[in-house]
Structure formats: C-alpha cells, structure tokens
Scaffold this motif. Sequence first.
Motif, PDB file in Angstrom:
ATOM      1  N   UNK A  66       0.853  -1.168   0.000  1.00 36.25           N
ATOM      2  CA  UNK A  66       0.000   0.000   0.000  1.00 36.25           C
ATOM      3  C   UNK A  66       0.897   1.228   0.000  1.00 36.25           C
ATOM      4  N   UNK A  67       0.537   2.200  -0.827  1.00 34.24           N
ATOM      5  CA  UNK A  67       1.298   3.441  -0.839  1.00 34.24           C
ATOM      6  C   UNK A  67       0.622   4.480   0.063  1.00 34.24           C
ATOM      7  N   UNK A  68       1.307   5.579   0.276  1.00 36.08           N
ATOM      8  CA  UNK A  68       0.815   6.624   1.172  1.00 36.08           C
ATOM      9  C   UNK A  68      -0.524   7.179   0.721  1.00 36.08           C
ATOM     10  N   UNK A  69      -0.687   7.431  -0.576  1.00 39.11           N
ATOM     11  CA  UNK A  69      -1.951   7.996  -1.064  1.00 39.11           C
ATOM     12  C   UNK A  69      -3.129   7.052  -0.814  1.00 39.11           C
ATOM     13  N   UNK A  70      -2.924   5.762  -0.991  1.00 41.74           N
ATOM     14  CA  UNK A  70      -3.980   4.785  -0.725  1.00 41.74           C
ATOM     15  C   UNK A  70      -4.326   4.739   0.754  1.00 41.74           C
ATOM     16  N   UNK A  71      -3.309   4.813   1.597  1.00 41.22           N
ATOM     17  CA  UNK A  71      -3.547   4.819   3.043  1.00 41.22           C
ATOM     18  C   UNK A  71      -4.313   6.063   3.452  1.00 41.22           C
ATOM     19  N   UNK A  72      -3.948   7.191   2.890  1.00 35.12           N
ATOM     20  CA  UNK A  72      -4.653   8.443   3.204  1.00 35.12           C
ATOM     21  C   UNK A  72      -6.105   8.361   2.751  1.00 35.12           C
ATOM     22  N   UNK A  73      -6.355   7.783   1.588  1.00 35.94           N
ATOM     23  CA  UNK A  73      -7.741   7.638   1.100  1.00 35.94           C
ATOM     24  C   UNK A  73      -8.555   6.755   2.042  1.00 35.94           C
ATOM     25  N   UNK A  74      -7.967   5.652   2.489  1.00 35.62           N
ATOM     26  CA  UNK A  74      -8.679   4.746   3.399  1.00 35.62           C
ATOM     27  C   UNK A  74      -8.928   5.418   4.742  1.00 35.62           C
ATOM     28  N   UNK A  75      -7.919   6.052   5.280  1.00 35.32           N
ATOM     29  CA  UNK A  75      -8.085   6.717   6.572  1.00 35.32           C
ATOM     30  C   UNK A  75      -9.057   7.887   6.475  1.00 35.32           C
ATOM     31  N   UNK A  76      -9.039   8.598   5.362  1.00 32.32           N
ATOM     32  CA  UNK A  76      -9.987   9.695   5.159  1.00 32.32           C
ATOM     33  C   UNK A  76     -11.414   9.177   5.125  1.00 32.32           C
ATOM     34  N   UNK A  77     -11.617   8.049   4.475  1.00 31.44           N
ATOM     35  CA  UNK A  77     -12.960   7.465   4.407  1.00 31.44           C
ATOM     36  C   UNK A  77     -13.459   7.090   5.794  1.00 31.44           C
ATOM     37  N   UNK A  78     -12.565   6.663   6.654  1.00 33.91           N
ATOM     38  CA  UNK A  78     -12.937   6.255   8.005  1.00 33.91           C
ATOM     39  C   UNK A  78     -13.003   7.422   8.988  1.00 33.91           C
TER      40      UNK A  78
END
Length: 117
Positions: free
Chosen positions: A1-13
């Motif tokens: 997982x890259x940083x942008x994907x992690x940020x998208x997931x955390x933002x959704x939560x």
Amino acid sequence: MDTDSAIAALSALSQSTRLEIFRLLVRHEPDGLPAGEVARQLDLPQNTISAHLATLTRAGLLTSQRYSRLIVYRVGLPRLRELMLFLVKDCCAGNPELCAPLIADLSACCPSPEACS
C-alpha cells in the motif's frame, strides 16, 4: 500500500457515520449486510447511506455484490490488512518484542490469515 492509498482509506474512516458503518460490517463478516439493513441497524436515512457506502467502497474498504435488487456490502479484508500492515510496517524500530501485545490483540481478532484475507 502506498501513502496515497492509506490516506484515502483513513480519510474514508475519518467521518463518524462511515466509521460506524465499517465497524458494523466488520462484525458481520463474512456474510455482510444489505445496504437497507445497514441503514436500519444504524438508524440512518436510506438517502444518505449510499453516499457513505460509496465513499468506503471507493477507498477499497468495502466490497459489494448484487443479488437481484439487493446489494450486500462486506469489508474488504485484504485492503484492511494492507492498511494495518502499512500503519505498523516500521513498528518498534526493529524490536519486535515491543509489538508483541499489538500482534497478540490482532491475532485474537483474526485467528488465521485465511480468515482475514
């Protein structure tokens, strides 16, 4: 997982309703729940639930499957695993014994890799 994907997931939560939806669906793995049942259990209006489910789905945290007119949502366990691993990848600066309590807690939630993948 890259940083942008992690940020998208955390933002959704990072929104309380979406976090409640995600936690509800985690409790209903592996069967998942239809969108209407998610709305009912969380006492949410039908017209807002789809936007929240769509946000979580776009982030890869949920999957959906259509059965006729019914759409059943489930947690994207592989994506959740990727996110958890991303968050703890550099844990404890090479001292795994410091992470033992975290690993034990995660293992208790997910007794086998097959159950959580």
